[in-house]
Design a protein around this motif. Sequence first.
Motif, PDB file in Angstrom:
ATOM      1  N   GLY A  23       0.873  -1.177   0.021  1.00  0.00           N
ATOM      2  CA  GLY A  23      -0.211  -0.090  -0.122  1.00  0.00           C
ATOM      3  C   GLY A  23       0.848   1.218  -0.078  1.00  0.00           C
ATOM      4  N   ALA A  24       2.050   1.206  -0.227  1.00  0.00           N
ATOM      5  CA  ALA A  24       2.939   2.361  -0.355  1.00  0.00           C
ATOM      6  C   ALA A  24       2.551   3.318  -1.530  1.00  0.00           C
ATOM      7  CB  ALA A  24       4.244   1.949  -0.786  1.00  0.00           C
ATOM      8  N   GLY A  25       2.507   4.569  -1.186  1.00  0.00           N
ATOM      9  CA  GLY A  25       2.198   5.624  -1.861  1.00  0.00           C
ATOM     10  C   GLY A  25       0.704   5.660  -1.985  1.00  0.00           C
ATOM     11  N   GLU A  26       0.238   6.711  -2.626  1.00  0.00           N
ATOM     12  CA  GLU A  26      -1.118   7.038  -3.177  1.00  0.00           C
ATOM     13  C   GLU A  26      -1.666   6.522  -4.413  1.00  0.00           C
ATOM     14  OE1 GLU A  26      -2.406  11.277  -4.204  1.00  0.00           O
ATOM     15  OE2 GLU A  26      -0.660  11.551  -2.772  1.00  0.00           O
ATOM     16  N   ALA A  27      -2.774   6.256  -4.575  1.00  0.00           N
ATOM     17  CA  ALA A  27      -3.438   5.972  -5.738  1.00  0.00           C
ATOM     18  C   ALA A  27      -3.244   6.555  -6.961  1.00  0.00           C
ATOM     19  CB  ALA A  27      -4.795   5.188  -5.775  1.00  0.00           C
ATOM     20  N   ALA A  28      -2.943   6.072  -8.132  1.00  0.00           N
ATOM     21  CA  ALA A  28      -2.788   6.953  -9.394  1.00  0.00           C
ATOM     22  C   ALA A  28      -4.100   7.535  -9.663  1.00  0.00           C
ATOM     23  CB  ALA A  28      -2.374   6.332 -10.439  1.00  0.00           C
ATOM     24  N   ASP A  29      -4.312   8.540 -10.308  1.00  0.00           N
ATOM     25  CA  ASP A  29      -5.619   9.263 -10.806  1.00  0.00           C
ATOM     26  C   ASP A  29      -5.750   9.042 -12.203  1.00  0.00           C
ATOM     27  OD1 ASP A  29      -6.170  10.239  -8.018  1.00  0.00           O
ATOM     28  OD2 ASP A  29      -4.734  11.995  -8.411  1.00  0.00           O
ATOM     29  N   ILE A  30      -7.060   9.017 -12.512  1.00  0.00           N
ATOM     30  CA  ILE A  30      -7.490   9.122 -14.016  1.00  0.00           C
ATOM     31  C   ILE A  30      -7.023  10.195 -14.736  1.00  0.00           C
ATOM     32  CG2 ILE A  30      -9.301   9.034 -15.630  1.00  0.00           C
ATOM     33  CD1 ILE A  30     -10.953   7.306 -13.807  1.00  0.00           C
ATOM     34  N   GLY A  31      -6.178  10.121 -15.679  1.00  0.00           N
ATOM     35  CA  GLY A  31      -5.525  11.070 -16.500  1.00  0.00           C
ATOM     36  C   GLY A  31      -4.239  11.227 -16.277  1.00  0.00           C
ATOM     37  N   ASP A  32      -3.433  10.684 -15.182  1.00  0.00           N
ATOM     38  CA  ASP A  32      -2.276  10.706 -15.104  1.00  0.00           C
ATOM     39  C   ASP A  32      -1.048  10.365 -16.235  1.00  0.00           C
ATOM     40  OD1 ASP A  32      -2.499  11.812 -12.486  1.00  0.00           O
ATOM     41  OD2 ASP A  32      -1.840  10.069 -11.249  1.00  0.00           O
ATOM     42  N   VAL A  33      -0.184  10.842 -16.313  1.00  0.00           N
ATOM     43  CA  VAL A  33       0.961  10.464 -17.319  1.00  0.00           C
ATOM     44  C   VAL A  33       1.571   9.169 -16.635  1.00  0.00           C
ATOM     45  CG1 VAL A  33       2.829  10.817 -18.743  1.00  0.00           C
ATOM     46  CG2 VAL A  33       1.129  12.599 -18.581  1.00  0.00           C
ATOM     47  N   VAL A  34       1.775   8.276 -17.414  1.00  0.00           N
ATOM     48  CA  VAL A  34       2.553   7.108 -16.683  1.00  0.00           C
ATOM     49  C   VAL A  34       3.796   6.797 -17.455  1.00  0.00           C
ATOM     50  CG1 VAL A  34       2.152   4.432 -16.460  1.00  0.00           C
ATOM     51  CG2 VAL A  34       0.360   5.932 -16.336  1.00  0.00           C
ATOM     52  N   VAL A  35       4.765   6.623 -16.703  1.00  0.00           N
ATOM     53  CA  VAL A  35       6.404   6.499 -17.071  1.00  0.00           C
ATOM     54  C   VAL A  35       6.624   5.042 -16.348  1.00  0.00           C
ATOM     55  CG1 VAL A  35       6.786   8.795 -17.298  1.00  0.00           C
ATOM     56  CG2 VAL A  35       7.407   7.620 -15.268  1.00  0.00           C
ATOM     57  N   ASP A  36       7.836   4.555 -17.152  1.00  0.00           N
ATOM     58  CA  ASP A  36       8.399   3.390 -16.685  1.00  0.00           C
ATOM     59  C   ASP A  36       9.615   3.548 -15.895  1.00  0.00           C
ATOM     60  OD1 ASP A  36      10.432   3.865 -18.650  1.00  0.00           O
ATOM     61  OD2 ASP A  36       9.885   2.263 -19.783  1.00  0.00           O
ATOM     62  N   GLU A  37      10.306   2.637 -15.427  1.00  0.00           N
ATOM     63  CA  GLU A  37      11.722   2.823 -14.525  1.00  0.00           C
ATOM     64  C   GLU A  37      12.558   3.493 -15.292  1.00  0.00           C
ATOM     65  OE1 GLU A  37      12.706  -1.245 -13.537  1.00  0.00           O
ATOM     66  OE2 GLU A  37      11.251  -1.144 -11.784  1.00  0.00           O
ATOM     67  N   SER A  38      12.671   3.801 -16.381  1.00  0.00           N
ATOM     68  CA  SER A  38      13.809   4.625 -16.888  1.00  0.00           C
ATOM     69  C   SER A  38      13.231   6.067 -17.348  1.00  0.00           C
ATOM     70  CB  SER A  38      14.403   3.913 -18.420  1.00  0.00           C
ATOM     71  OG  SER A  38      13.124   3.835 -19.305  1.00  0.00           O
ATOM     72  N   LEU A  39      11.915   6.429 -16.906  1.00  0.00           N
ATOM     73  CA  LEU A  39      11.352   7.555 -17.207  1.00  0.00           C
ATOM     74  C   LEU A  39      10.804   7.743 -18.618  1.00  0.00           C
ATOM     75  CD1 LEU A  39      13.292   9.835 -14.851  1.00  0.00           C
ATOM     76  CD2 LEU A  39      11.067   8.403 -14.161  1.00  0.00           C
ATOM     77  N   SER A  40      10.386   6.740 -19.468  1.00  0.00           N
ATOM     78  CA  SER A  40      10.217   6.896 -20.577  1.00  0.00           C
ATOM     79  C   SER A  40       8.358   6.991 -20.571  1.00  0.00           C
ATOM     80  CB  SER A  40      10.507   5.559 -21.537  1.00  0.00           C
ATOM     81  OG  SER A  40      11.907   5.780 -21.748  1.00  0.00           O
ATOM     82  N   THR A  41       8.058   7.851 -21.201  1.00  0.00           N
ATOM     83  CA  THR A  41       6.433   8.055 -21.228  1.00  0.00           C
ATOM     84  C   THR A  41       5.846   6.512 -21.689  1.00  0.00           C
ATOM     85  OG1 THR A  41       6.272  10.302 -21.326  1.00  0.00           O
ATOM     86  CG2 THR A  41       4.279   9.274 -21.710  1.00  0.00           C
ATOM     87  N   VAL A  42       4.844   6.197 -21.100  1.00  0.00           N
ATOM     88  CA  VAL A  42       4.395   4.590 -21.414  1.00  0.00           C
ATOM     89  C   VAL A  42       2.846   5.047 -21.946  1.00  0.00           C
ATOM     90  CG1 VAL A  42       3.228   2.561 -20.749  1.00  0.00           C
ATOM     91  CG2 VAL A  42       5.646   3.402 -20.072  1.00  0.00           C
TER      92      VAL A  42
END
Length: 78
Positions: A23-42
């Motif tokens: 449960g670490a961190g807060e949940a993502a919100d609809i519309g959030d930009v998602v990136v991978d571990e290398s900070l590339s936009t997914v």
Amino acid sequence: MKRVGNVVRTAQGLAIARADADGAGEAADIGDVVVDESLSTVGRVVDVFGPVERPYVAVTPNDGVELASLVGQQLYAR
């Protein structure tokens, strides 16, 4: 950045990530930009569903992102 979770599968052109068990961190919100571990936009979050304690997050991929390559990866929301 928020930790979205690990991609557990793909379905109907979406990557489905499961939030971490601790449960670490807060949940993502609809519309959030998602990136991978290398900070590339997914892609972007299009839905959050399932149990409140550990929800699933549906991510629509950007053009050129191979869905199968995301399975097992940790994703983050900006």
